[in-house]
Design a protein around this motif. Structure first.
Motif, PDB file in Angstrom:
ATOM      1  N   ILE A   1       0.839  -1.208   0.000  1.00  0.00           N
ATOM      2  CA  ILE A   1       0.000   0.000   0.000  1.00  0.00           C
ATOM      3  C   ILE A   1       0.871   1.253   0.000  1.00  0.00           C
ATOM      4  O   ILE A   1       0.579   2.231  -0.703  1.00  0.00           O
ATOM      5  CB  ILE A   1      -0.972  -0.014   1.197  1.00  0.00           C
ATOM      6  CG1 ILE A   1      -2.007  -1.130   1.008  1.00  0.00           C
ATOM      7  CG2 ILE A   1      -1.654   1.335   1.386  1.00  0.00           C
ATOM      8  CD1 ILE A   1      -2.811  -1.447   2.258  1.00  0.00           C
ATOM      9  N   GLY A   2       1.953   1.233   0.765  1.00  0.00           N
ATOM     10  CA  GLY A   2       2.865   2.373   0.796  1.00  0.00           C
ATOM     11  C   GLY A   2       3.520   2.621  -0.548  1.00  0.00           C
ATOM     12  O   GLY A   2       3.619   3.761  -1.008  1.00  0.00           O
ATOM     13  N   LEU A   3       3.974   1.556  -1.212  1.00  0.00           N
ATOM     14  CA  LEU A   3       4.602   1.705  -2.531  1.00  0.00           C
ATOM     15  C   LEU A   3       3.594   2.159  -3.579  1.00  0.00           C
ATOM     16  O   LEU A   3       3.898   3.025  -4.415  1.00  0.00           O
ATOM     17  CB  LEU A   3       5.251   0.384  -2.958  1.00  0.00           C
ATOM     18  CG  LEU A   3       6.505  -0.035  -2.193  1.00  0.00           C
ATOM     19  CD1 LEU A   3       6.929  -1.427  -2.607  1.00  0.00           C
ATOM     20  CD2 LEU A   3       7.616   0.967  -2.404  1.00  0.00           C
ATOM     21  N   LEU A   4       2.407   1.585  -3.537  1.00  0.00           N
ATOM     22  CA  LEU A   4       1.375   1.966  -4.492  1.00  0.00           C
ATOM     23  C   LEU A   4       0.962   3.428  -4.290  1.00  0.00           C
ATOM     24  O   LEU A   4       0.836   4.190  -5.257  1.00  0.00           O
ATOM     25  CB  LEU A   4       0.166   1.044  -4.334  1.00  0.00           C
ATOM     26  CG  LEU A   4      -0.888   1.073  -5.421  1.00  0.00           C
ATOM     27  CD1 LEU A   4      -0.281   0.688  -6.754  1.00  0.00           C
ATOM     28  CD2 LEU A   4      -2.009   0.116  -5.070  1.00  0.00           C
TER      29      LEU A   4
ATOM     30  N   HIS B   1       3.460  10.426  -7.001  1.00  0.00           N
ATOM     31  CA  HIS B   1       4.332  10.920  -8.061  1.00  0.00           C
ATOM     32  C   HIS B   1       3.564  11.173  -9.360  1.00  0.00           C
ATOM     33  O   HIS B   1       3.785  12.190 -10.034  1.00  0.00           O
ATOM     34  CB  HIS B   1       5.487   9.942  -8.316  1.00  0.00           C
ATOM     35  CG  HIS B   1       6.567  10.049  -7.300  1.00  0.00           C
ATOM     36  ND1 HIS B   1       6.561   9.327  -6.137  1.00  0.00           N
ATOM     37  CD2 HIS B   1       7.686  10.805  -7.270  1.00  0.00           C
ATOM     38  CE1 HIS B   1       7.638   9.633  -5.432  1.00  0.00           C
ATOM     39  NE2 HIS B   1       8.331  10.528  -6.099  1.00  0.00           N
ATOM     40  N   VAL B   2       2.671  10.276  -9.714  1.00  0.00           N
ATOM     41  CA  VAL B   2       1.887  10.454 -10.944  1.00  0.00           C
ATOM     42  C   VAL B   2       1.025  11.711 -10.845  1.00  0.00           C
ATOM     43  O   VAL B   2       0.987  12.532 -11.779  1.00  0.00           O
ATOM     44  CB  VAL B   2       1.024   9.206 -11.231  1.00  0.00           C
ATOM     45  CG1 VAL B   2      -0.013   9.480 -12.302  1.00  0.00           C
ATOM     46  CG2 VAL B   2       1.904   8.033 -11.627  1.00  0.00           C
TER      47      VAL B   2
ATOM     48  N   ALA C   1       1.219  15.298 -12.965  1.00  0.00           N
ATOM     49  CA  ALA C   1       0.057  15.747 -13.733  1.00  0.00           C
ATOM     50  C   ALA C   1      -0.431  17.134 -13.318  1.00  0.00           C
ATOM     51  O   ALA C   1      -1.060  17.824 -14.121  1.00  0.00           O
ATOM     52  CB  ALA C   1      -1.077  14.737 -13.596  1.00  0.00           C
ATOM     53  N   THR C   2      -0.155  17.542 -12.072  1.00  0.00           N
ATOM     54  CA  THR C   2      -0.785  18.759 -11.578  1.00  0.00           C
ATOM     55  C   THR C   2       0.172  19.855 -11.133  1.00  0.00           C
ATOM     56  O   THR C   2      -0.244  21.007 -10.999  1.00  0.00           O
ATOM     57  CB  THR C   2      -1.711  18.439 -10.387  1.00  0.00           C
ATOM     58  OG1 THR C   2      -0.930  17.856  -9.332  1.00  0.00           O
ATOM     59  CG2 THR C   2      -2.823  17.494 -10.795  1.00  0.00           C
TER      60      THR C   2
ATOM     61  N   ALA D   1       7.590  15.824  -4.356  1.00  0.00           N
ATOM     62  CA  ALA D   1       6.723  14.643  -4.382  1.00  0.00           C
ATOM     63  C   ALA D   1       7.413  13.461  -3.713  1.00  0.00           C
ATOM     64  O   ALA D   1       6.775  12.686  -2.999  1.00  0.00           O
ATOM     65  CB  ALA D   1       6.344  14.287  -5.817  1.00  0.00           C
ATOM     66  N   SER D   2       8.705  13.322  -3.929  1.00  0.00           N
ATOM     67  CA  SER D   2       9.446  12.228  -3.297  1.00  0.00           C
ATOM     68  C   SER D   2       9.447  12.375  -1.782  1.00  0.00           C
ATOM     69  O   SER D   2       9.291  11.393  -1.054  1.00  0.00           O
ATOM     70  CB  SER D   2      10.877  12.186  -3.824  1.00  0.00           C
ATOM     71  OG  SER D   2      10.878  11.891  -5.194  1.00  0.00           O
TER      72      SER D   2
END
Length: 102
Positions: free
Chosen positions: A64-67, A73-74, A78-79, A87-88
């Protein structure tokens, strides 16, 4: 048969564009999986209920953490026009919170 499989795997690895950050990313994932395996062997996991709406194990929280980090990041790309390091940082914070309190 085995030689054919190894040749195909070698071709796949050679066809990838390996950069420093890409290698670090995959090495970090491999180290996390190895660490989780060692933890599971030393201290078997117990399901628990945190802030997530289900009972989870360490492996569930890792996934869940990786997802969630990938989605952070996505969505950032995008925004936002800010650097990806923000983001990282947010993703690392999310990952730590899920692993500890999820």
């Amino acid at each position: 048969m085995e030689a054919d499989i190894l040749q195909r795997a070698a071709r796949l690895v050679q066809s990838m564009y390996w950069t420093g950050p890409t290698a670090i990313f995959f090495a970090a994932i491999a180290l996390m999986l190895a660490g989780m395996t060692a933890l599971q062997l030393a201290w078997p996991t117990v399901e628990r209920k945190g802030f997530l709406p289900m009972t989870t194990t360490r492996g569930d929280r890792l996934f869940i953490g990786l997802l969630g980090s990938a989605w952070i990041h996505v969505l950032w790309l995008a925004t936002m026009a800010l650097p990806l390091w923000w983001a990282s940082t947010l993703a690392i914070l999310w990952f730590a919170i899920v692993m500890r309190f999820g």
